[in-house]
Design a protein around this motif. Structure first.
Motif, short mmCIF file in Angstrom:
data_model
loop_
_atom_site.label_atom_id
_atom_site.label_comp_id
_atom_site.label_asym_id
_atom_site.label_seq_id
_atom_site.Cartn_x
_atom_site.Cartn_y
_atom_site.Cartn_z
N MET A 1 28.23 -16.53 130.34
CA MET A 1 28.87 -17.91 130.79
C MET A 1 27.57 -18.82 130.70
N GLU A 2 26.42 -18.58 130.94
CA GLU A 2 24.99 -19.54 130.84
C GLU A 2 25.22 -19.96 129.52
N GLN A 3 25.08 -19.20 128.57
CA GLN A 3 24.91 -19.46 127.13
C GLN A 3 26.17 -20.04 126.50
N GLU A 4 27.25 -19.64 127.05
CA GLU A 4 28.75 -20.14 126.49
C GLU A 4 28.41 -21.78 126.79
N GLU A 5 27.88 -22.21 127.95
CA GLU A 5 27.90 -23.58 128.30
C GLU A 5 27.01 -24.36 127.49
N TYR A 6 25.74 -23.76 127.15
CA TYR A 6 24.86 -24.30 126.12
C TYR A 6 25.62 -24.80 124.83
N LYS A 8 28.78 -24.98 124.26
CA LYS A 8 29.62 -25.84 124.33
C LYS A 8 28.98 -27.54 124.48
N GLU A 9 27.70 -27.53 125.16
CA GLU A 9 27.14 -28.64 125.18
C GLU A 9 26.23 -29.19 124.11
N GLU A 10 26.31 -28.13 123.09
CA GLU A 10 25.42 -28.39 121.85
C GLU A 10 24.20 -28.49 122.07
N ILE A 11 23.52 -27.69 122.97
CA ILE A 11 22.14 -27.79 123.31
C ILE A 11 21.30 -26.70 122.60
N GLU A 12 20.20 -27.22 121.97
CA GLU A 12 19.46 -26.47 121.16
C GLU A 12 18.62 -25.28 122.03
N TRP A 13 18.78 -24.16 121.81
CA TRP A 13 17.94 -23.21 122.43
C TRP A 13 17.97 -21.87 121.64
N SER A 14 17.18 -20.98 121.98
CA SER A 14 16.91 -19.52 121.43
C SER A 14 17.76 -18.72 121.96
#
Length: 256
Positions: A1-6, A8-14
């Motif tokens: 769920m943590e990475q699904e939020e990233y 959804k918010e179009e946040i750049e992360w590995s």
């Protein structure tokens, strides 16, 4: 769920790898070759025994990395769960799986004039009554679990995770190893690891402005909303390493 939020918010992360327990779930409940399905199948043959059921498991899952046969047993099997290895004894597996109430008996007892008896045997739903003759305990459990998951999916559940501080059931005793094991088995430590590897620090726009507005007081005019003020504050302060996604964050938080 943590990475699904990233995402959804179009946040750049590995992407962060995490332990997935899906293969264990498939091993136990997937049709047609899961443990529960094979157990139901064995219960339909009068000559089946716990030994023949165990042999069927050994043959089906001999190459499965989560399944193994204990060396000193002829009918036990071991499943490598997320929390660790668990060995199951197949004796009475078939008997317990067959121990269900027949639909006609259920209807008779639920119609009892004794409130205590009728309360123990509530009327079955129409769909359940049609399939109950062929539905064993394992199948009924899966149906109930599926119904529970559907209910949870239609709501916004909030969980309270309880940790038992000691095995003596006494106050003021904190067994560190036991508590740590409970946190690991419950996935708490894994969730913390993923959170720390991502963006664990989160503040509302209002809290962000209140705390860091002193860095650029000129942006705190009454005409600016909180989102605009946050963006101007970061620019005016010359801060580096933040993502210009404040206007995209629907949850109303600043991630940095």
């Amino acid at each position: 769920m943590e990475q699904e939020e990233y995402t959804k918010e179009e946040i750049e992360w590995s992407y962060i790898d995490f332990i997935d327990n899906q293969d264990v779930l498939d091993l136990i409940e997937k049709k047609p070759g899961g443990v529960i399905a094979l157990l139901d199948e064995a219960c339909m043959f009068p000559r089946s025994t716990h030994a023949t059921f165990a042999q069927k498991l050994y043959q089906t899952f001999k190459n499965h990395k989560r399944f193994s046969k204990p060396k000193l047993s002829r009918s036990d099997f071991t499943i490598c769960h997320y929390a660790g290895d668990v060995t199951y004894q197949t004796e009475l597996f078939l008997d317990k799986n067959k121990d269900y109430v027949v639909a006609e008996h259920q209807a008779l007892l639920s119609a009892s004039k004794c409130l205590f008896v009728s309360g123990l045997f509530l009327p079955l739903a129409e769909e359940s009554s049609k399939t109950s003759k062929f539905s064993l305990i394992g199948s009924q459990f899966k149906q109930q679990l599926q119904a529970l998951l559907e209910t949870l999916s239609s709501t916004e559940p909030h969980y309270i995770r309880c940790v038992k501080p000691n095995n003596l059931l006494k106050p003021a005793i904190f067994e560190n190893k036991s508590v740590l094991q409970q946190l690991r088995c419950g996935g708490v430590m894994e969730a913390i690891r993923i959170s720390c590897a991502g963006y664990p620090t989160r503040k509302s726009f209002y809290e962000f402005v209140e705390r860091f507005g002193i860095l650029a007081p000129e942006v705190l005019d009454e005409s600016s909303d909180e989102v605009t003020a946050c963006k101007r504050l970061l620019v005016e302060a010359g801060l580096q390493g933040y993502q210009d996604l404040l206007v995209k964050i629907s949850s109303g938080i600043v991630i940095y």
